[in-house]
Design a protein around this motif. Structure first.
Motif, PDB file in Angstrom:
ATOM      1  N   THR A  79      11.770  11.394  -0.508  1.00 26.61           N
ATOM      2  CA  THR A  79      12.173  12.776  -0.304  1.00 26.61           C
ATOM      3  C   THR A  79      11.995  13.519  -1.609  1.00 26.61           C
ATOM      4  O   THR A  79      12.448  13.060  -2.665  1.00 26.61           O
ATOM      5  CB  THR A  79      13.638  12.858   0.143  1.00 26.61           C
ATOM      6  N   VAL A  80      11.287  14.646  -1.524  1.00 25.87           N
ATOM      7  CA  VAL A  80      11.131  15.538  -2.672  1.00 25.87           C
ATOM      8  C   VAL A  80      11.639  16.905  -2.231  1.00 25.87           C
ATOM      9  O   VAL A  80      11.016  17.561  -1.411  1.00 25.87           O
ATOM     10  CB  VAL A  80       9.659  15.623  -3.139  1.00 25.87           C
ATOM     11  N   GLY A  81      12.778  17.295  -2.767  1.00 24.43           N
ATOM     12  CA  GLY A  81      13.388  18.552  -2.339  1.00 24.43           C
ATOM     13  C   GLY A  81      13.835  18.436  -0.891  1.00 24.43           C
ATOM     14  O   GLY A  81      14.610  17.554  -0.532  1.00 24.43           O
ATOM     15  N   ASP A  82      13.298  19.295  -0.029  1.00 27.91           N
ATOM     16  CA  ASP A  82      13.636  19.243   1.394  1.00 27.91           C
ATOM     17  C   ASP A  82      12.524  18.615   2.232  1.00 27.91           C
ATOM     18  O   ASP A  82      12.596  18.608   3.450  1.00 27.91           O
ATOM     19  CB  ASP A  82      13.962  20.649   1.909  1.00 27.91           C
ATOM     20  N   LYS A  83      11.505  18.065   1.580  1.00 27.74           N
ATOM     21  CA  LYS A  83      10.384  17.445   2.296  1.00 27.74           C
ATOM     22  C   LYS A  83      10.500  15.933   2.242  1.00 27.74           C
ATOM     23  O   LYS A  83      10.859  15.359   1.217  1.00 27.74           O
ATOM     24  CB  LYS A  83       9.058  17.882   1.686  1.00 27.74           C
ATOM     25  N   THR A  84      10.177  15.296   3.369  1.00 24.12           N
ATOM     26  CA  THR A  84      10.198  13.842   3.466  1.00 24.12           C
ATOM     27  C   THR A  84       8.812  13.360   3.853  1.00 24.12           C
ATOM     28  O   THR A  84       8.151  13.957   4.705  1.00 24.12           O
ATOM     29  CB  THR A  84      11.217  13.383   4.526  1.00 24.12           C
ATOM     30  N   GLY A  85       8.362  12.281   3.222  1.00 28.10           N
ATOM     31  CA  GLY A  85       7.046  11.734   3.539  1.00 28.10           C
ATOM     32  C   GLY A  85       7.003  10.248   3.267  1.00 28.10           C
ATOM     33  O   GLY A  85       7.961   9.647   2.775  1.00 28.10           O
ATOM     34  N   ASN A  86       5.855   9.642   3.600  1.00 26.80           N
ATOM     35  CA  ASN A  86       5.664   8.213   3.415  1.00 26.80           C
ATOM     36  C   ASN A  86       4.557   7.969   2.405  1.00 26.80           C
ATOM     37  O   ASN A  86       3.530   8.648   2.420  1.00 26.80           O
ATOM     38  CB  ASN A  86       5.302   7.537   4.736  1.00 26.80           C
ATOM     39  N   LEU A  87       4.767   6.985   1.566  1.00 29.05           N
ATOM     40  CA  LEU A  87       3.767   6.523   0.612  1.00 29.05           C
ATOM     41  C   LEU A  87       3.565   5.035   0.841  1.00 29.05           C
ATOM     42  O   LEU A  87       4.481   4.328   1.253  1.00 29.05           O
ATOM     43  CB  LEU A  87       4.229   6.765  -0.830  1.00 29.05           C
ATOM     44  N   PHE A  88       2.358   4.563   0.561  1.00 27.22           N
ATOM     45  CA  PHE A  88       2.045   3.155   0.749  1.00 27.22           C
ATOM     46  C   PHE A  88       1.547   2.593  -0.573  1.00 27.22           C
ATOM     47  O   PHE A  88       0.748   3.229  -1.261  1.00 27.22           O
ATOM     48  CB  PHE A  88       0.973   2.988   1.830  1.00 27.22           C
ATOM     49  N   ALA A  89       2.016   1.392  -0.930  1.00 29.08           N
ATOM     50  CA  ALA A  89       1.651   0.805  -2.209  1.00 29.08           C
ATOM     51  C   ALA A  89       1.548  -0.715  -2.087  1.00 29.08           C
ATOM     52  O   ALA A  89       2.179  -1.332  -1.224  1.00 29.08           O
ATOM     53  CB  ALA A  89       2.675   1.161  -3.274  1.00 29.08           C
ATOM     54  N   ASN A  90       0.740  -1.299  -2.974  1.00 30.67           N
ATOM     55  CA  ASN A  90       0.686  -2.759  -3.107  1.00 30.67           C
ATOM     56  C   ASN A  90       1.851  -3.205  -3.965  1.00 30.67           C
ATOM     57  O   ASN A  90       2.525  -2.403  -4.613  1.00 30.67           O
ATOM     58  CB  ASN A  90      -0.622  -3.184  -3.767  1.00 30.67           C
ATOM     59  N   ALA A  91       2.053  -4.505  -4.044  1.00 28.37           N
ATOM     60  CA  ALA A  91       3.157  -5.036  -4.842  1.00 28.37           C
ATOM     61  C   ALA A  91       3.001  -4.756  -6.325  1.00 28.37           C
ATOM     62  O   ALA A  91       3.986  -4.705  -7.059  1.00 28.37           O
ATOM     63  CB  ALA A  91       3.277  -6.550  -4.603  1.00 28.37           C
ATOM     64  N   ASP A  92       1.756  -4.531  -6.776  1.00 29.89           N
ATOM     65  CA  ASP A  92       1.536  -4.256  -8.200  1.00 29.89           C
ATOM     66  C   ASP A  92       1.662  -2.786  -8.545  1.00 29.89           C
ATOM     67  O   ASP A  92       1.435  -2.392  -9.694  1.00 29.89           O
ATOM     68  CB  ASP A  92       0.188  -4.796  -8.658  1.00 29.89           C
ATOM     69  N   GLY A  93       1.973  -1.930  -7.569  1.00 34.90           N
ATOM     70  CA  GLY A  93       2.206  -0.527  -7.828  1.00 34.90           C
ATOM     71  C   GLY A  93       1.005   0.381  -7.634  1.00 34.90           C
ATOM     72  O   GLY A  93       1.065   1.563  -7.952  1.00 34.90           O
ATOM     73  N   THR A  94      -0.096  -0.138  -7.104  1.00 38.32           N
ATOM     74  CA  THR A  94      -1.261   0.715  -6.823  1.00 38.32           C
ATOM     75  C   THR A  94      -1.078   1.331  -5.446  1.00 38.32           C
ATOM     76  O   THR A  94      -0.634   0.676  -4.501  1.00 38.32           O
ATOM     77  CB  THR A  94      -2.578  -0.096  -6.866  1.00 38.32           C
ATOM     78  N   TRP A  95      -1.433   2.605  -5.351  1.00 40.35           N
ATOM     79  CA  TRP A  95      -1.250   3.352  -4.113  1.00 40.35           C
ATOM     80  C   TRP A  95      -2.342   3.004  -3.114  1.00 40.35           C
ATOM     81  O   TRP A  95      -3.491   2.797  -3.467  1.00 40.35           O
ATOM     82  CB  TRP A  95      -1.236   4.844  -4.387  1.00 40.35           C
ATOM     83  N   ILE A  96      -1.972   2.982  -1.847  1.00 40.33           N
ATOM     84  CA  ILE A  96      -2.885   2.686  -0.750  1.00 40.33           C
ATOM     85  C   ILE A  96      -3.006   3.934   0.097  1.00 40.33           C
ATOM     86  O   ILE A  96      -2.011   4.564   0.433  1.00 40.33           O
ATOM     87  CB  ILE A  96      -2.348   1.533   0.141  1.00 40.33           C
ATOM     88  N   LYS A  97      -4.253   4.291   0.474  1.00 40.50           N
ATOM     89  CA  LYS A  97      -4.448   5.415   1.408  1.00 40.50           C
ATOM     90  C   LYS A  97      -4.324   4.895   2.822  1.00 40.50           C
ATOM     91  O   LYS A  97      -4.936   3.916   3.193  1.00 40.50           O
ATOM     92  CB  LYS A  97      -5.845   6.025   1.216  1.00 40.50           C
ATOM     93  N   GLN A  98      -3.534   5.587   3.640  1.00 39.24           N
ATOM     94  CA  GLN A  98      -3.378   5.192   5.042  1.00 39.24           C
ATOM     95  C   GLN A  98      -3.499   6.388   5.926  1.00 39.24           C
ATOM     96  O   GLN A  98      -3.188   7.454   5.616  1.00 39.24           O
ATOM     97  CB  GLN A  98      -2.025   4.531   5.249  1.00 39.24           C
TER      98      GLN A  98
END
Length: 98
Positions: A79-98
């Motif tokens: 949650t950032v401010g009043d917006k909620t979203g989903n993020l995807f990441a590997n165990a090492d902290g790299t972001w995954i596009k989904q």
């Protein structure tokens, strides 16, 4: 008089082509959603590499929920401010596009 009958026959013949029925076809579309099964985990169980990457990329983000699948991929509900979203990441902290 012949012209009158001939023109009436042409007009009526033309109208019958519009009166013909077209075949009705039913189209069935199946939508298949391929989704890895994520199971909810506690926020404190998220690896520090992911939380550090989250703080770096989104300093104002608050991690509200975390999920993990069998491939050690994490789904983060933030949650950032009043917006909620989903993020995807590997165990090492790299972001995954989904």
């Amino acid at each position: 008089m012949k012209n009158l009958f001939l023109s009436a026959a042409i007009v009526l013949g033309g109208l019958t082509s519009f009166a013909s029925t077209s075949p009705i076809s039913n189209t069935i579309v199946k939508a298949i959603s391929i989704q890895d099964d994520y199971t909810e985990i506690k926020v404190v169980e998220v690896p520090t590499a992911i939380t550090d990457a989250l703080k770096k990329a989104y300093p104002d983000a608050v991690l509200t929920k975390a999920f993990k699948n069998t491939k050690n991929e994490y789904k983060l509900e933030v949650t950032v401010g009043d917006k909620t979203g989903n993020l995807f990441a590997n165990a090492d902290g790299t972001w995954i596009k989904q």
